[in-house]
Design an enzyme around this catalytic site. Structure first.
Site, PDB file in Angstrom:
ATOM      1  N   ASP A  14      31.996  39.678  38.339  1.00 38.95           N
ATOM      2  CA  ASP A  14      32.494  38.403  39.205  1.00 38.95           C
ATOM      3  C   ASP A  14      32.122  37.418  40.121  1.00 38.95           C
ATOM      4  O   ASP A  14      32.521  36.605  39.831  1.00 38.95           O
ATOM      5  CB  ASP A  14      34.186  38.852  38.736  1.00 38.95           C
ATOM      6  CG  ASP A  14      35.092  37.925  39.595  1.00 38.95           C
ATOM      7  OD1 ASP A  14      35.585  36.843  38.796  1.00 38.95           O
ATOM      8  OD2 ASP A  14      35.403  38.116  40.346  1.00 38.95           O
ATOM      9  N   LEU A  23      41.269  33.756  42.121  1.00 43.82           N
ATOM     10  CA  LEU A  23      40.702  32.393  42.063  1.00 43.82           C
ATOM     11  C   LEU A  23      39.315  32.243  42.301  1.00 43.82           C
ATOM     12  O   LEU A  23      39.164  30.970  42.272  1.00 43.82           O
ATOM     13  CB  LEU A  23      41.425  31.847  43.403  1.00 43.82           C
ATOM     14  CG  LEU A  23      42.437  32.207  43.664  1.00 43.82           C
ATOM     15  CD1 LEU A  23      43.279  31.914  44.870  1.00 43.82           C
ATOM     16  CD2 LEU A  23      43.433  31.179  42.873  1.00 43.82           C
ATOM     17  N   ARG A  24      37.964  32.978  41.989  1.00 45.44           N
ATOM     18  CA  ARG A  24      37.104  32.795  42.539  1.00 45.44           C
ATOM     19  C   ARG A  24      36.112  31.796  41.035  1.00 45.44           C
ATOM     20  O   ARG A  24      35.938  31.059  40.741  1.00 45.44           O
ATOM     21  CB  ARG A  24      36.319  33.886  41.950  1.00 45.44           C
ATOM     22  CG  ARG A  24      35.986  34.561  43.528  1.00 45.44           C
ATOM     23  CD  ARG A  24      34.524  35.545  43.267  1.00 45.44           C
ATOM     24  NE  ARG A  24      34.506  36.335  44.615  1.00 45.44           N
ATOM     25  CZ  ARG A  24      34.937  37.726  44.530  1.00 45.44           C
ATOM     26  NH1 ARG A  24      35.102  38.004  43.469  1.00 45.44           N
ATOM     27  NH2 ARG A  24      34.884  37.835  45.801  1.00 45.44           N
ATOM     28  N   GLY A  25      37.233  32.060  39.465  1.00 47.70           N
ATOM     29  CA  GLY A  25      37.305  31.583  38.455  1.00 47.70           C
ATOM     30  C   GLY A  25      37.308  29.471  38.940  1.00 47.70           C
ATOM     31  O   GLY A  25      36.130  29.009  38.721  1.00 47.70           O
TER      32      GLY A  25
END
Length: 328
Positions: free
Chosen positions: A183, A264-266
Site C-alpha cells: 500500500d 486515503l493514500r489511494g
C-alpha cells in the site's frame, strides 16, 4: 510499466512504483533505462548527499552551515543517480552509520553515508523487493515518504535529505509483499509475457540487433529518446500549474470508497498521478480521460485480496470507474 515510471519521474511525490511480472519480461532493463531520460542535475561538488545548490530541503547539514557562514560553494552537473540496492544489504549499508570510535576518541561526528544518501535526488531500485527483509522495506518506504533519513547510534543523531523515486520489481511466483507494505508504493504495474508471435519475433530481433551493434541501435532511437526527454522536462515545469476540478476529486474518492480501499493514500496518489499525466500531455486541467489512464495503476494493489476471486484487480478498478464516471 513505462507510464508509471515516467509519471513518478515527473512527480516523485507520487510515491514510487512496484512492478511485478514474469521473469524475462524486461523489468530491470526498463527501470535502468529511465535514468537516461532525465536531465542532468546541479549538485554541490564533493558532497555525498548530492545537495542542491539553493534548495534548503535538498541540502546536507554541512552545506547549510557553509551557506550560513557565507562561504563559496562550487557546483557541478551530474547524471541523475541510479542506485541498485542489493538483496543482502544490511541496515547500516542502506542507512549509513556513525563512526562511534571517532566520536568517542576525537569528539567528531563522522557519518559513513549509505545507499539512501547516494540516492538523494535520484532513483533507488530494489530488484526482487518481495524477497527483501520487511524491516528494510519499511525503512525505504519511510524515507521515500518523508524525504529524510535519520541515523541514531549511541545517543548521536544524524539526519540528511533522502528524496528519491523508489522503484521495486519482483516475480509474484516468489511471493507477494505484505499488503501494508504494498500500500505504501504509489503505483503498481503488472507485466505479462507477450503471447503474440509477431511481437515476440520483433523483440528478439531488436535484442539481437542491439547485441551485434549497440551504438548503431542507440543512434537509431536517439531522436525518439530526445523527444521523450523534452516531454518529461516540459511536464515537470508545468506540473505546479495543473488543476483538477472538485467534482472529479469527489468522483475519485467515490471510486476508492466503492472499492473499499483502506486509508486515503489511494485518493491522494490518484489525484497526483492524474495531474502528472495531464502535464505529460501538455494540459493545465485534468480531464476524465487522464484519470482513466492512471486509476488502475494507483488502486489495483490497494484492494483487499479475496483468495476465491479470479477477477483481475485492474479490471475491477476499471469497472467501478466506468460505473461512477460513465463509460466515456
Amino acid at each position: 510499466m513505462k507510464l508509471a515510471l515516467i509519471l513518478n519521474v515527473i512527480d516523485p511525490k507520487i510515491g514510487g512504483v512496484m512492478i511485478m511480472g514474469d521473469r524475462g519480461t524486461g523489468k530491470s532493463t526498463t527501470i535502468r533505462a529511465i535514468a537516461d531520460l532525465l536531465p542532468k542535475i546541479e549538485v554541490v561538488e564533493d558532497d555525498v548527499f548530492n545537495s542542491h545548490i539553493s534548495d534548503y530541503e535538498l541540502m546536507g547539514e554541512s552545506i547549510k552551515e557553509k551557506i550560513d557562514k557565507g562561504q563559496n560553494i562550487n557546483s557541478i552537473l551530474i547524471k541523475v543517480p541510479m542506485i541498485d540496492l542489493p538483496l543482502g544489504a544490511t541496515e547500516d549499508r542502506v542507512c549509513g552509520t556513525i563512526d562511534i570510535e571517532k566520536a568517542l576518541t576525537e569528539g567528531i561526528k563522522t557519518f559513513e553515508p549509505g545507499l539512501l544518501a547516494k540516492a538523494n535526488r535520484g532513483i533507488l531500485y530494489v530488484d526482487e523487493v518481495n524477497l527483501l527483509d520487511d524491516h528494510l522495506v519499511d525503512i525505504l518506504l519511510d524515507s521515500a515518504a518523508s524525504g529524510w533519513n535519520t541515523v541514531e547510534r549511541e545517543g548521536i543523531s544524524i539526519r540528511h535529505p533522502a528524496r528519491f523515486v523508489l522503484v521495486g520489481s519482483g516475480n509474484p511466483e516468489e511471493g507477494e509483499l505484505r499488503p501494508q507494505l504494498l500500500d505504501r508504493f504509489g503505483m503498481h504495474a503488472e507485466i505479462r509475457t507477450v503471447k503474440q508471435p509477431s511481437l515476440r519475433v520483433q523483440i528478439v530481433e531488436q535484442r539481437s540487433k542491439f547485441d551485434s551493434n549497440p551504438y548503431e541501435c542507440l543512434n537509431e532511437f536517439e531522436a525518439e529518446q530526445e523527444k521523450l526527454k523534452r516531454s518529461i522536462i516540459e511536464a515537470q515545469s508545468i506540473l505546479s500549474n495543473v488543476s483538477i476540478d472538485y467534482d472529479l476529486r469527489v468522483k475519485i474518492s467515490e471510486v476508492c470508497g466503492e472499492l473499499d480501499v483502506d486509508g486515503l493514500r489511494g485518493d491522494i496518489v490518484t489525484n497526483r498521478a492524474a495531474k502528472a499525466f495531464a502535464a505529460y500531455n501538455s494540459k493545465d486541467q485534468v480531464e476524465i480521460s487522464d484519470i482513466k489512464q492512471v486509476i488502475a495503476l494507483c488502486l489495483r494493489h490497494r484492494l483487499r485480496k479475496d483468495p476465491l476471486e479470479t477477477i483481475d484487480s485492474g479490471f475491477k478498478v476499471k469497472k467501478v470507474f466506468e460505473n461512477i464516471f460513465g463509460s466515456s
